[in-house]
Design a protein around this motif. Structure first.
Motif, PDB file in Angstrom:
ATOM      1  N   LEU A  76       1.010   4.318  -2.757  1.00  0.00           N
ATOM      2  CA  LEU A  76       0.971   5.422  -2.552  1.00  0.00           C
ATOM      3  C   LEU A  76       2.227   6.401  -3.320  1.00  0.00           C
ATOM      4  O   LEU A  76       1.922   7.583  -3.777  1.00  0.00           O
ATOM      5  N   SER A  84      -7.010   5.529  -8.573  1.00  0.00           N
ATOM      6  CA  SER A  84      -6.564   6.673  -8.067  1.00  0.00           C
ATOM      7  C   SER A  84      -5.258   6.807  -9.098  1.00  0.00           C
ATOM      8  O   SER A  84      -4.518   7.677  -9.404  1.00  0.00           O
ATOM      9  N   LEU A  93      -6.487   1.826  -4.360  1.00  0.00           N
ATOM     10  CA  LEU A  93      -5.579   2.839  -4.905  1.00  0.00           C
ATOM     11  C   LEU A  93      -5.389   2.650  -6.413  1.00  0.00           C
ATOM     12  O   LEU A  93      -5.088   3.352  -7.087  1.00  0.00           O
ATOM     13  N   ARG A 145      -8.143   8.196  -3.447  1.00  0.00           N
ATOM     14  CA  ARG A 145      -7.409   7.307  -3.030  1.00  0.00           C
ATOM     15  C   ARG A 145      -8.359   6.535  -1.762  1.00  0.00           C
ATOM     16  O   ARG A 145      -8.968   7.159  -1.120  1.00  0.00           O
ATOM     17  N   PHE A 146      -7.922   5.052  -1.671  1.00  0.00           N
ATOM     18  CA  PHE A 146      -8.742   4.478  -0.640  1.00  0.00           C
ATOM     19  C   PHE A 146      -9.945   4.198  -0.748  1.00  0.00           C
ATOM     20  O   PHE A 146     -10.617   3.821   0.283  1.00  0.00           O
ATOM     21  N   THR A 155       0.937  -1.337  -0.123  1.00  0.00           N
ATOM     22  CA  THR A 155       0.035  -0.053   0.072  1.00  0.00           C
ATOM     23  C   THR A 155       0.885   1.097   0.156  1.00  0.00           C
ATOM     24  O   THR A 155       0.530   2.198  -0.868  1.00  0.00           O
TER      25      THR A 155
END
Lengths: 225, 480
Positions: free
Chosen positions: B307, B438, B435, B420-421, B303
């Motif tokens: 990101l 995004s 994610l 996001r998320f 994750t």
């Protein structure tokens, strides 16, 4: 195997030294670039692991200097810089492999062992054999126990990659990078599925399995278990 | 920081300009003077020599007295009259004897030394000073054409003519000298005016930047309607500010989300460890617990990496290392990679890939984006469904399409799905971190592309389109 680790993060270094040690390797550790370069030049190692960001002399300059000195020791570059383009820079400087932090220890171990035994068999070797499985890279044929096996081009590349590293652990990331030239982290088990396809062709109908799954690490093609 | 007018580049340039102007003017003047000094009308030369010859004859015939009377004004009936002008030229002359003593003449003394004098039959331009010239003659020092005549008895006649051009030269010189200072002052004033104008424009921009540095990201640089370089600069700065604002907002979003969504898995990890330690357990139990923790840690790391990839894509870094990407070949490789997985999930997989779809960009990021779309399609489509991957190359575009026969995303939810998320509806049960989309959006934006949603009815269609590249860019390095 004699390994030189050039890493200024003492905790990470301790962890690697311990881990590699328990796998049967002897590890020398240098905490600064200059110390590392000195050890690299005066000692003789099977593999060098160099962090890219070091106080004083940085990892890439060490690699360049060693290469300029005709030192061909395989070098694994560790880095927090993760973009593929940084990887390209690192490899162009003379590194042999590039691993981005944070990495799994098993990943690091697999790559280090792969680098150390890189020299066998040479790239020019076109016929490779493991037990009764044979691959001929110039004729593009695969046979096991005398029987011809038909593989798709990518499956062939995958098998060739595994056979050139027979006996060593190969991680999913390594496969994705080297066989497919993809540098992202899949959220699915894509590689596993590809491997199981290959397995169904080269292992399933034969007397003993050669393509093994190494839990927590990756895969290994070998006759032993 | 205020810049003083005196230190502005504009003023410095104006000063330099003024100096150059003065230098050019001065050298033009000098050149002009040099030209006129050496300028000798060939006709003038000949005329002077003829005059000298005529005077020589008079001397030979009538001696110094005859010469004197001619030169001082007696009209002897010959072509040349006395001290008046000869064709507009006044005569300046002196007759000296063998020992250099002056016999007669209207020059005060010989203009130059004997050995520097022009030879008989030759004319030279000689500097004759004001004091040497007779009263009522040309007032200033000047270059005058001079010749000499030597007589057998040792006498020498020096003969010079006044030249009208000298007057012009002097007038012009005076004029230029008078004009130069005002010209320089004017140029300087212009420099000051320009400097002040530019300073004002620059300060407006500087003030805007000052406000922004104080933390307020809202203001923008003033853009006038002149369309000049300052407006262009302001517009550019505004673009930059928009970008910065987007990044800052993006970063704070990330930290918010990290706090919110990653705290869960981290807490779970910690709790698992803590619970395991509560009692004595068997080796196998410990090992199992540790493996589970590694699994949790791995998913957290993934994750974080995702990101990081998104923020890097949004930061637009590395545009300089973009290469020509063969999207056709990339799509084929991706299709090849994901087809077994699709089939394993009970899905039909088909690709329709046109050739020659090239674009400029990062193969790595594009692979990741399309990979994400394929993974979503495979993940969310129930067995028995179908996933398709298509690449189309039109005249100007490269289009990538991933479609499935899964539940799809309602149009109303589409914007949120790209955040996001965000995990919508039933997807929350499936593994993943929310994610994927995004990242696709970030990569799209980075490549100046478009991402559009379509309804496969049923199912989701995601269309990415980018500018096609037909040029001579660099091709990518091969697999290592």
């Amino acid at each position: 195997m004699h390994v030189l680790l050039i890493e200024d993060d003492l905790q990470a270094a301790e962890y690697l030294v311990k881990g590699l040690g328990e796998c049967g390797h002897v590890v020398d550790h240098a905490a600064t670039g200059d110390d590392g370069l000195h050890l690299a030049i005066t000692g003789s190692y099977d593999v060098i692991i160099a962090d890219r960001m070091l106080p004083g002399r940085d990892g890439l300059s060490i690699v360049k200097m060693l290469r300029a000195d005709d030192n061909v020791t395989p070098i694994l570059i560790l880095s927090a810089l993760g973009e593929v383009d940084d990887r390209v820079t690192g490899l162009r400087a003379g590194g042999d492999d590039y691993l981005v932090k944070p990495y799994a220890f098993s990943e690091c171990l697999a790559r280090v062992e792969a680098l150390a035994r890189r020299h066998q068999p040479p790239q020019s070797e076109t016929v490779l054999t493991v037990a009764d499985l044979t691959i001929d890279t110039s004729k593009r044929t695969v046979t096991r126990a005398g029987k011809a096996i038909r593989l798709q081009p990518r499956e062939f590349m995958l098998l060739e990659y595994l056979m050139r590293r027979a006996g060593q652990v190969v991680t999913r990331t390594m496969l994705l990078e080297q066989v497919w030239d993809f540098h992202f982290d899949p959220q699915t088990n894509v590689v596993d599925v590809q491997i199981s396809r290959l397995r169904s062709k080269i292992d399933r109908d034969f007397d003993r399995p050669l393509l093994h799954t190494i839990r927590g690490a990756g895969y290994r093609l070998s006759d032993a278990d | 920081m205020q810049t003083k007018l005196i230190r502005t580049t504009a003023l410095r340039l104006a000063l330099r300009y003024a100096l150059v102007y003065a230098a050019v003017l001065a050298s033009a003047l000098a050149l002009f003077m040099w030209i006129t000094r050496h300028y000798m009308d060939a006709g003038l030369e000949e005329a002077l020599l003829t005059d000298a010859e005529a005077l020589a004859r008079i001397y030979r015939d009538g001696g110094p007295a005859a010469l004197e009377s001619v030169l001082h004004g007696a009209n002897d009936g010959t072509a040349n009259v006395g001290e008046g002008t000869v064709g507009g030229h006044r005569r300046f002359f002196v007759l000296v004897d063998g020992s250099g003593r002056m016999v007669t003449g209207n020059l005060i003394e010989t203009p130059v030394d004997r050995n520097e004098a022009p030879a008989p039959g030759e004319v030279e331009s000689v500097w004759i000073e004001e004091e040497n010239l007779p009263r009522g003659a040309f007032e200033d020092d000047a270059y005058l054409p001079l010749t000499t005549v030597e007589f057998d008895d040792g006498h020498v006649l020096w003969l010079a003519w006044s030249v009208e051009q000298q007057e012009t030269v002097h007038e012009l010189t005076e004029y230029m000298v008078e004009v130069l200072p005002p010209a320089m002052i004017l140029s300087l004033l212009m420099g000051v005016a320009i400097g002040r104008h530019i300073l004002r424009r620059v300060e407006a921009i500087s003030e805007g930047a000052g406000e922004i540095m104080n933390g307020d990201l809202a203001p923008r640089m003033p853009v006038g309607n002149r369309g000049d370089e300052f407006d262009a600069l302001s517009a550019r700065l505004n673009d930059m500010l928009d970008q910065i604002r987007r990044l800052v907002r993006g970063m704070s979003e990330v930290t918010d989300n990290i706090a919110h969504d990653l705290r869960g898995p981290l807490t779970r990890l910690r709790n698992r460890l803590e619970v395991t330690l509560l009692e004595r357990r068997s080796d196998d139990e410990y090992r199992a617990a540790m493996r589970d923790c590694i699994h949790d840690a791995d998913s957290l790391i993934r994750t974080f990496n995702a990101l990081l990839a998104i923020t890097q894509a949004e930061a637009g870094s590395r545009r300089s290392v973009w290469t020509r990407v063969d999207v056709s070949s990339l799509a084929r490789d991706l299709g090849e990679l994901y087809e077994p997985l699709a089939q394993e999930s009970g899905l039909a997989f088909a690709s329709f890939i046109q050739d020659d779809a090239w674009m400029l960009g990062s193969r790595h990021l594009l692979a990741q984006a399309v990979g994400n779309l394929l993974e979503n399609a495979i993940k969310f489509t129930p067995a028995g469904g179908r996933v398709e991957l298509a690449v189309e190359a039109t005249k100007d575009d490269v289009r990538i399409r991933v479609s499935d026969t899964g539940p799809g995303i309602p149009a109303a939810d589409w914007p949120r799905a790209q955040e996001r998320f965000v995990r919508l509806g039933q997807s929350r049960q499936l593994p993943g971190n929310g994610l994927g989309l995004s990242l696709v959006r970030a990569v799209c934006r980075l490549h100046d592309g478009r991402m559009e949603r379509g309804d496969a009815a049923p199912g989701l269609v995601v269309n990415l389109s980018f500018a096609r590249d037909r040029g001579e860019g660099r091709t990518q390095p091969g697999p290592t």
